[in-house]
Scaffold this motif. Structure first.
Motif, PDB file in Angstrom:
ATOM      1  N   MET A 127      51.798  69.804  51.976  1.00  0.00           N
ATOM      2  CA  MET A 127      52.774  70.379  52.896  1.00  0.00           C
ATOM      3  C   MET A 127      53.412  71.654  52.362  1.00  0.00           C
ATOM      4  O   MET A 127      53.970  72.442  53.121  1.00  0.00           O
ATOM      5  N   ASP A 128      53.337  71.860  51.050  1.00  0.00           N
ATOM      6  CA  ASP A 128      53.891  73.100  50.497  1.00  0.00           C
ATOM      7  C   ASP A 128      53.143  74.297  51.093  1.00  0.00           C
ATOM      8  O   ASP A 128      53.753  75.307  51.453  1.00  0.00           O
ATOM      9  N   ALA A 129      51.822  74.157  51.235  1.00  0.00           N
ATOM     10  CA  ALA A 129      51.023  75.247  51.818  1.00  0.00           C
ATOM     11  C   ALA A 129      51.463  75.494  53.265  1.00  0.00           C
ATOM     12  O   ALA A 129      51.673  76.636  53.688  1.00  0.00           O
ATOM     13  N   ILE A 163      54.351  74.742  54.669  1.00  0.00           N
ATOM     14  CA  ILE A 163      55.720  75.267  54.742  1.00  0.00           C
ATOM     15  C   ILE A 163      55.776  76.737  54.300  1.00  0.00           C
ATOM     16  O   ILE A 163      56.454  77.555  54.922  1.00  0.00           O
ATOM     17  N   HIS A 164      55.022  77.086  53.243  1.00  0.00           N
ATOM     18  CA  HIS A 164      54.980  78.504  52.830  1.00  0.00           C
ATOM     19  C   HIS A 164      54.612  79.388  54.018  1.00  0.00           C
ATOM     20  O   HIS A 164      55.219  80.433  54.245  1.00  0.00           O
ATOM     21  N   CYS A 165      53.593  78.963  54.766  1.00  0.00           N
ATOM     22  CA  CYS A 165      53.063  79.836  55.825  1.00  0.00           C
ATOM     23  C   CYS A 165      53.959  79.847  57.056  1.00  0.00           C
ATOM     24  O   CYS A 165      54.107  80.880  57.708  1.00  0.00           O
ATOM     25  N   VAL A 223      63.679  77.065  53.991  1.00  0.00           N
ATOM     26  CA  VAL A 223      63.370  75.737  53.425  1.00  0.00           C
ATOM     27  C   VAL A 223      63.352  75.791  51.894  1.00  0.00           C
ATOM     28  O   VAL A 223      63.940  74.927  51.228  1.00  0.00           O
ATOM     29  N   HIS A 224      62.703  76.803  51.336  1.00  0.00           N
ATOM     30  CA  HIS A 224      62.565  76.852  49.885  1.00  0.00           C
ATOM     31  C   HIS A 224      63.898  77.004  49.131  1.00  0.00           C
ATOM     32  O   HIS A 224      64.101  76.318  48.134  1.00  0.00           O
ATOM     33  N   PRO A 225      64.815  77.873  49.556  1.00  0.00           N
ATOM     34  CA  PRO A 225      66.104  77.917  48.857  1.00  0.00           C
ATOM     35  C   PRO A 225      66.853  76.577  48.927  1.00  0.00           C
ATOM     36  O   PRO A 225      67.396  76.114  47.916  1.00  0.00           O
ATOM     37  N   HIS A 256      61.488  66.814  42.809  1.00  0.00           N
ATOM     38  CA  HIS A 256      60.382  67.750  42.589  1.00  0.00           C
ATOM     39  C   HIS A 256      60.159  68.638  43.822  1.00  0.00           C
ATOM     40  O   HIS A 256      60.433  68.230  44.949  1.00  0.00           O
ATOM     41  N   HIS A 257      59.653  69.835  43.528  1.00  0.00           N
ATOM     42  CA  HIS A 257      59.540  70.893  44.534  1.00  0.00           C
ATOM     43  C   HIS A 257      58.961  70.429  45.876  1.00  0.00           C
ATOM     44  O   HIS A 257      59.559  70.634  46.929  1.00  0.00           O
ATOM     45  N   CYS A 258      57.786  69.839  45.839  1.00  0.00           N
ATOM     46  CA  CYS A 258      57.084  69.569  47.105  1.00  0.00           C
ATOM     47  C   CYS A 258      57.753  68.440  47.888  1.00  0.00           C
ATOM     48  O   CYS A 258      57.841  68.499  49.116  1.00  0.00           O
ATOM     49  N   ALA A 281      60.932  67.791  47.661  1.00  0.00           N
ATOM     50  CA  ALA A 281      62.193  68.392  48.128  1.00  0.00           C
ATOM     51  C   ALA A 281      61.962  69.205  49.405  1.00  0.00           C
ATOM     52  O   ALA A 281      62.755  69.137  50.350  1.00  0.00           O
ATOM     53  N   ASN A 282      60.870  69.953  49.455  1.00  0.00           N
ATOM     54  CA  ASN A 282      60.550  70.711  50.674  1.00  0.00           C
ATOM     55  C   ASN A 282      60.429  69.780  51.870  1.00  0.00           C
ATOM     56  O   ASN A 282      60.877  70.097  52.972  1.00  0.00           O
ATOM     57  N   CYS A 283      59.756  68.647  51.636  1.00  0.00           N
ATOM     58  CA  CYS A 283      59.543  67.703  52.753  1.00  0.00           C
ATOM     59  C   CYS A 283      60.870  67.105  53.201  1.00  0.00           C
ATOM     60  O   CYS A 283      61.091  66.906  54.396  1.00  0.00           O
TER      61      CYS A 283
HETATM   62 ZN    ZN Z   1      56.589  75.981  47.587  1.00  0.00          ZN
END
Ligand code: ZN
Ligand code: NAD
Length: 358
Positions: A190-192, A194-196, A257-259, A271-273, A275-277
């Motif tokens: 999902m990081d991919a 969310i980045h896009c 989302v990332h900040p 952890h990053h991913c 946390a994004n979710c």
């Molecule tokens: Zn990321």
């Protein structure tokens, strides 16, 4: 925009590592340093055994916590007794290991601590040749120009953003991701996505970045709306999506989302991913990314994956202050998402209300 110089893709392609390294060993004399995700410590990685030669070193990278300045500096120090400069750094693992490899490569040719180079274009000298072999897909760390490191002293999670941080070569072998646990596969994948989403919905756009993002999203949708996200074909698709997402974000910025996610990582250690979710799943995201928020939830349900809820329900005032401080420093993505006056929208009270929905 600097891209990875060489990539090798395909099932079983990790076995080409030995040949790639042999080319360098013929030109230069020195050891190869392998940074390997500690998950593989008890497993026999045949391609690693084949490529390893006497004098080389293997350093197992812990993934319990995400890289800190102290951890990365410690890896560099552990190599103080090397007699010859390494001919290559090879990173085998997920985003944590790949980022440690980038930081190590830079710090072997640039003096001082990792903290000196956190920011934009602060790395002065090209690092040691580095090659990545991702074993989980999504972050795009194999393609980007940053390596994310947390500075506990300043409470900031910030990368060494530099063209020198881009890998010289990557080997993408989808066979290596077969052992990734389901939830982790979803979070990192999902990081991919969310980045896009963040990049395409931002104001700093360019057609090349947009094209990478659109294809990355198409692949993510194929994977996460399918019946078996972990099938051989889908692991191949997600590996390509991760690479394209990394290329997209290298020429663009993330968004809101990332900040918010960085705050959860710095203050609560999530952890990053994951946390994004947690952020993407929050009802508060419906006002900023309505379509993506609803699509994310559909994919979550389709794959029967759960994302933690309630982690910010009973935080102290100090924790809320720290969350705000570690998110608001990410000016570039926030400006990308909300414009130059992002501070007027993201007041302390507003942000506290957003976090309370997570
Ligand atoms: Zn990321
Ligand atoms: P990770 O390195 O955090 O690993 C996640 C988990 O998966 C770990 O437990 C690891 O041991 C396990 N794992 C990895 N490969 C496996 C395999 N084949 N089989 C079984 N288990 C496996 O993974 P990640 O989510 O890819 O990376 C997150 C990190 O990446 C964070 O530190 C984040 O800050 C960073 N990141 C960097 C960039 C960048 O551009 N440099 C972009 C986004 C995120």
């Amino acid at each position: 925009m600097k891209n990875v110089d060489q990539y090798i893709f395909g099932k079983g392609s990790s076995h080409q590592l030995k040949a790639v390294l042999n080319k360098r060993r013929l030109q230069l004399d020195g050891p190869v340093i392998f940074l390997v995700d500690a998950f593989f410590k008890s497993l026999e990685l045949e391609f690693l055994n084949d490529a390893f030669e006497s004098g080389d070193r293997i350093i197992y990278v812990t993934t319990e916590i995400e890289p800190t300045v102290e951890y990365v500096d410690g890896i560099v120090e552990s190599l103080n007794n090397l007699e010859r400069k390494p001919v290559a750094i090879v990173s085998i693992g997920g985003g944590i290991t790949l980022d440690c490899g980038k930081a190590l490569s830079n710090l072997l040719t640039n003096p001082g601590s990792a903290s000196v180079y956190q920011g934009w274009d602060l790395v002065r000298n090209a690092g040691v040749y580095k090659l990545a072999i991702p074993t989980i897909s999504g972050t795009g760390a194999e393609a980007t120009r940053t390596c994310v490191v947390t500075n506990k002293a300043t409470g900031v999670k910030l990368g060494m953003n530099s063209s020198y941080s881009v890998y010289d070569a990557i080997i993408m072998d989808p066979l290596l991701t077969a052992s990734v646990p389901r939830e982790q596969y979803f979070y990192t994948g999902m990081d991919a996505y969310i980045h896009c989403i963040e990049s395409l919905e931002g104001s700093y756009r360019n057609r090349v970045g947009d094209a990478f993002s659109r294809e990355c999203l198409a692949l993510c949708r194929e994977v996460f709306f399918s019946d078996d996200m972990l099938s051989d074909e889908n692991r191949e698709r997600l590996m390509v999506a991760s690479y394209l997402g990394g290329c997209a974000i290298a020429s663009s910025f993330v968004g809101l989302v990332h900040p918010l996610s960085a705050g959860l990582s710095v203050v609560l250690g999530v952890h990053h991913c994951e946390a994004n979710c947690i952020v993407m799943n929050s009802p508060a995201m419906a006002q900023f990314y309505p379509h993506a928020h609803s699509e994310f939830r559909k994919m979550m349900r389709k794959q029967d994956v759960t994302v933690k809820e309630g982690i910010c329900h009973s935080l102290s005032t100090k924790q809320m202050t720290d969350l705000y401080d570690s998110m608001i420093v990410h000016e570039k993505p926030l400006r990308n998402a909300l414009g130059v006056n992002f501070n007027q929208i993201l007041t302390r009270e507003f942000v506290a209300n957003v976090y309370q929905t997570m």
